[in-house]
Design a protein around this motif. Structure first.
Motif, PDB file in Angstrom:
ATOM      1  N   ALA A  99       0.823  -1.224   0.000  1.00  0.00           N
ATOM      2  CA  ALA A  99       0.000   0.000   0.000  1.00  0.00           C
ATOM      3  C   ALA A  99       0.852   1.267   0.000  1.00  0.00           C
ATOM      4  O   ALA A  99       0.365   2.337  -0.367  1.00  0.00           O
ATOM      5  CB  ALA A  99      -0.914   0.007   1.223  1.00  0.00           C
TER       6      ALA A  99
ATOM      7  N   GLN B 227      -2.448  -9.590  15.073  1.00  0.00           N
ATOM      8  CA  GLN B 227      -1.047  -9.928  14.806  1.00  0.00           C
ATOM      9  C   GLN B 227      -0.146  -8.754  15.192  1.00  0.00           C
ATOM     10  O   GLN B 227       0.968  -8.945  15.651  1.00  0.00           O
ATOM     11  CB  GLN B 227      -0.878 -10.286  13.336  1.00  0.00           C
ATOM     12  CG  GLN B 227      -1.631 -11.554  12.982  1.00  0.00           C
ATOM     13  CD  GLN B 227      -1.369 -12.002  11.550  1.00  0.00           C
ATOM     14  OE1 GLN B 227      -0.251 -11.958  11.063  1.00  0.00           O
ATOM     15  NE2 GLN B 227      -2.411 -12.442  10.866  1.00  0.00           N
TER      16      GLN B 227
ATOM     17  N   SER C  13      -0.781  -6.268  17.555  1.00  0.00           N
ATOM     18  CA  SER C  13      -0.709  -5.908  18.973  1.00  0.00           C
ATOM     19  C   SER C  13       0.042  -6.945  19.804  1.00  0.00           C
ATOM     20  O   SER C  13       0.694  -6.609  20.792  1.00  0.00           O
ATOM     21  CB  SER C  13      -2.113  -5.693  19.545  1.00  0.00           C
ATOM     22  OG  SER C  13      -2.840  -6.904  19.554  1.00  0.00           O
TER      23      SER C  13
ATOM     24  N   TYR D 112      -6.706   4.658  12.430  1.00  0.00           N
ATOM     25  CA  TYR D 112      -6.893   4.110  13.768  1.00  0.00           C
ATOM     26  C   TYR D 112      -5.676   4.323  14.667  1.00  0.00           C
ATOM     27  O   TYR D 112      -4.535   4.267  14.219  1.00  0.00           O
ATOM     28  CB  TYR D 112      -7.215   2.618  13.677  1.00  0.00           C
ATOM     29  CG  TYR D 112      -8.512   2.343  12.943  1.00  0.00           C
ATOM     30  CD1 TYR D 112      -9.572   3.247  13.001  1.00  0.00           C
ATOM     31  CD2 TYR D 112      -8.670   1.194  12.186  1.00  0.00           C
ATOM     32  CE1 TYR D 112     -10.762   3.001  12.325  1.00  0.00           C
ATOM     33  CE2 TYR D 112      -9.854   0.928  11.510  1.00  0.00           C
ATOM     34  CZ  TYR D 112     -10.892   1.840  11.581  1.00  0.00           C
ATOM     35  OH  TYR D 112     -12.066   1.602  10.912  1.00  0.00           O
ATOM     36  N   SER D 113      -5.980   4.529  15.940  1.00  0.00           N
ATOM     37  CA  SER D 113      -4.909   4.764  16.905  1.00  0.00           C
ATOM     38  C   SER D 113      -5.224   4.061  18.215  1.00  0.00           C
ATOM     39  O   SER D 113      -6.304   3.495  18.393  1.00  0.00           O
ATOM     40  CB  SER D 113      -4.774   6.272  17.138  1.00  0.00           C
ATOM     41  OG  SER D 113      -3.725   6.529  18.043  1.00  0.00           O
TER      42      SER D 113
HETATM   43  P1  NAD Z   1      -3.391  -6.206  11.768  1.00  0.00           P
HETATM   44  O1  NAD Z   1      -1.990  -6.710  11.837  1.00  0.00           O
HETATM   45  O2  NAD Z   1      -4.483  -7.137  12.132  1.00  0.00           O
HETATM   46  O3  NAD Z   1      -3.716  -5.660  10.271  1.00  0.00           O
HETATM   47  C1  NAD Z   1      -2.805  -4.961   9.511  1.00  0.00           C
HETATM   48  C2  NAD Z   1      -3.294  -4.850   8.080  1.00  0.00           C
HETATM   49  O4  NAD Z   1      -2.337  -4.068   7.338  1.00  0.00           O
HETATM   50  C3  NAD Z   1      -3.401  -6.192   7.327  1.00  0.00           C
HETATM   51  O5  NAD Z   1      -4.507  -6.160   6.453  1.00  0.00           O
HETATM   52  C4  NAD Z   1      -2.115  -6.235   6.504  1.00  0.00           C
HETATM   53  O6  NAD Z   1      -2.188  -7.032   5.307  1.00  0.00           O
HETATM   54  C5  NAD Z   1      -2.008  -4.763   6.148  1.00  0.00           C
HETATM   55  N1  NAD Z   1      -0.655  -4.363   5.743  1.00  0.00           N
HETATM   56  C6  NAD Z   1       0.491  -4.372   6.463  1.00  0.00           C
HETATM   57  N2  NAD Z   1       1.514  -3.881   5.698  1.00  0.00           N
HETATM   58  C7  NAD Z   1       0.986  -3.550   4.503  1.00  0.00           C
HETATM   59  C8  NAD Z   1       1.515  -2.987   3.317  1.00  0.00           C
HETATM   60  N3  NAD Z   1       2.793  -2.646   3.190  1.00  0.00           N
HETATM   61  N4  NAD Z   1       0.678  -2.813   2.262  1.00  0.00           N
HETATM   62  C9  NAD Z   1      -0.644  -3.165   2.334  1.00  0.00           C
HETATM   63  N5  NAD Z   1      -1.196  -3.683   3.452  1.00  0.00           N
HETATM   64  C10 NAD Z   1      -0.380  -3.868   4.522  1.00  0.00           C
HETATM   65  O7  NAD Z   1      -3.404  -4.873  12.620  1.00  0.00           O
HETATM   66  P2  NAD Z   1      -4.487  -4.140  13.549  1.00  0.00           P
HETATM   67  O8  NAD Z   1      -4.135  -4.437  14.961  1.00  0.00           O
HETATM   68  O9  NAD Z   1      -5.859  -4.363  13.063  1.00  0.00           O
HETATM   69  O10 NAD Z   1      -4.058  -2.624  13.317  1.00  0.00           O
HETATM   70  C11 NAD Z   1      -4.683  -1.773  12.389  1.00  0.00           C
HETATM   71  C12 NAD Z   1      -4.636  -0.349  12.936  1.00  0.00           C
HETATM   72  O11 NAD Z   1      -5.388  -0.299  14.146  1.00  0.00           O
HETATM   73  C13 NAD Z   1      -3.226   0.128  13.286  1.00  0.00           C
HETATM   74  O12 NAD Z   1      -3.099   1.481  12.972  1.00  0.00           O
HETATM   75  C14 NAD Z   1      -3.172  -0.061  14.793  1.00  0.00           C
HETATM   76  O13 NAD Z   1      -2.243   0.790  15.431  1.00  0.00           O
HETATM   77  C15 NAD Z   1      -4.604   0.308  15.151  1.00  0.00           C
HETATM   78  N6  NAD Z   1      -5.047  -0.162  16.483  1.00  0.00           N
HETATM   79  C16 NAD Z   1      -4.847  -1.452  16.873  1.00  0.00           C
HETATM   80  C17 NAD Z   1      -5.230  -1.846  18.152  1.00  0.00           C
HETATM   81  C18 NAD Z   1      -5.022  -3.265  18.649  1.00  0.00           C
HETATM   82  O14 NAD Z   1      -5.114  -3.495  19.848  1.00  0.00           O
HETATM   83  N7  NAD Z   1      -4.779  -4.212  17.764  1.00  0.00           N
HETATM   84  C19 NAD Z   1      -5.851  -0.930  19.021  1.00  0.00           C
HETATM   85  C20 NAD Z   1      -6.090   0.362  18.563  1.00  0.00           C
HETATM   86  C21 NAD Z   1      -5.664   0.751  17.292  1.00  0.00           C
END
Ligand code: NAD
Length: 398
Positions: free
Chosen positions: A116, A281, A283, A227-228
């Protein structure tokens, strides 16, 4: 490729394969968590672009938009397809399931697998949007990546999870040894801070929105969200006050910049949504967080407050984005989906338990088993209703 029996393979705690049937069950469960659960009469987005759409919060957002509001969705992510007898990554199988369920229900969906951060993927997305979907009324930016190649410089930036200014010591679970240990994290260098901001900050989000504006692919009133996480003070040295926190502050600056641009051009908005801590994955890789995520759901479930990614994203749509009024924002213009996690009574209970946890009582005083199950579940393992002794087709594509 003949069907094969897929057993969980891991390197340390990390799963290196995925189970297609388990991933499918997970996606089905999330779809069921949205279908028929949207307040009647709510009008949602029609054309949604989700960047980071294959797992975690991005996948949950995509499902909420598609099954909650009938939106057409374009998902972008970076996943490994199956090769020979090697399984694909979980995000690939999640997407296969997403497409097959969407097709059954007559929902339009396109997915693009690629980096991306690259200009090529942005161009591919522009092509699809122009031909099949525009104008887009919602863009969700949900990337979690360890590195980014900046297409303008060719430089590769690696993100790190480190404190800033001074070393930080706290308790965590050594996931390989299943022991409660103290971990000391050394402070980040200036370069590490800048690199983490380059990967997880707002620069790429601004580039995405810049391209979509320039190509006139956004609808009147279009909105975008990234998202944060903020979390409790216990985790601040490693999260909110650490390198990743700096990146999230940069994301908030980008939200301000994009909000002004969208407001003046389209009457639109850009916001950061602060979500709850959940097992994904991304967190599980953060030190301290596994112990926190073994305690938090225990406390929140007892109070009937717990939510996973799907429940959080359903609430984002029903209570904030599609409630028919401007969403409630905090003093820094953020949407707060972490209100239940940060409730004083919840955090007081977590804080009281925290110092009592030892290796010996880890399984009796925390829900470490639930954390482990949740983590395996991300890869399609230990999912209820799946017979792991049965051969399954791994060479699946959407
Ligand atoms: P995740 O690891 O489940 O998902 C990450 C996504 O990003 C996947 O679809 C992956 O394929 C994609 N991705 C990664 N590198 C990429 C690239 N170079 N090109 C295209 N796609 C790419 O992560 P998540 O925990 O759902 O995190 C998503 C957002 O939510 C982040 O900004 C994270 O900081 C935020 N967030 C997460 C939590 C938590 O507890 N997990 C809490 C609050 C906010």
């Amino acid at each position: 490729m003949p069907q094969q029996i897929v057993k969980r393979r891991s390197r340390g705690f990390i799963c290196v394969n995925a189970h297609p049937e388990g991933c499918r069950r997970n996606v089905e469960r999330w779809v069921e968590g949205v279908r028929g659960k949207i307040p009647p009469g709510q009008i949602g987005p029609k054309n949604v672009l989700v960047i980071g759409a294959s797992t975690g919060y991005g996948l949950a957002s995509r499902i909420a938009a598609a099954w909650g509001y009938g939106a057409k969705t374009l998902g972008v992510f970076f996943e490994r397809p199956p090769e020979g007898d090697k399984t694909a990554t979980a995000g690939h199988y999640n997407t296969v399931a997403f497409h097959s369920l969407a097709q059954n229900d007559g929902l339009f969906a396109v997915s693009i697998n690629g980096d991306a951060f690259s200009d090529e993927v942005k161009r591919d997305v522009v092509d699809v949007l122009r031909k099949q979907m525009a104008p887009v009324d919602l863009v969700i930016y949900s990337l979690a990546s360890p590195k980014r190649r900046d297409p303008r410089t060719g430089q590769v930036h690696n993100s790190v999870l480190k404190p800033i200014g001074q070393a930080f010591t706290n308790r965590t679970i050594d996931l390989d040894l299943e022991k409660v240990v103290n971990v000391t994290l050394q402070p980040a260098s200036e370069k590490e801070i800048a690199d983490t901001v380059a990967v997880m900050g707002g620069d790429d989000w601004k580039r995405w929105m810049g391209v979509l504006l320039e190509e006139k692919l956004l609808a009147e009133g279009a909105r975008t969200l990234a998202y944060s996480y903020i979390g409790p003070k216990t985790t601040w040295p490693i999260y909110h006050g650490g390198t990743i926190g700096q990146a999230k502050k940069d994301l908030e600056c980008a939200a301000g910049y994009l909000d002004a641009a969208l407001a003046s051009k389209l009457g639109g908005n850009a916001w950061v949504s602060v979500n709850k801590a959940v097992v994904t994955q991304a967190s599980a890789a953060i030190p301290i967080v596994p112990l926190y995520l073994s305690l938090l759901p225990l406390v929140m479930k007892k109070k009937n407050l717990d939510e996973g990614p799907l429940e959080q994203m359903r609430r984002l749509f029903t209570d904030f984005l599609c409630a028919g009024r401007p969403p409630k924002l905090d003093e820094a213009r953020r949407l707060r989906l972490d209100d239940r996690e940060l409730r004083e009574d919840v955090q007081a209970e977590v804080a009281a338990l925290w110092p009592q946890i030892t290796t010996e009582n880890l399984r009796t005083m925390t829900d470490f088993a639930g954390f482990q199950r949740g983590f395996c579940g991300l890869f399609g393992f230990e999912v209820e209703g799946v017979d792991y002794e049965q051969p399954t087709e791994t060479n699946l594509h959407w």
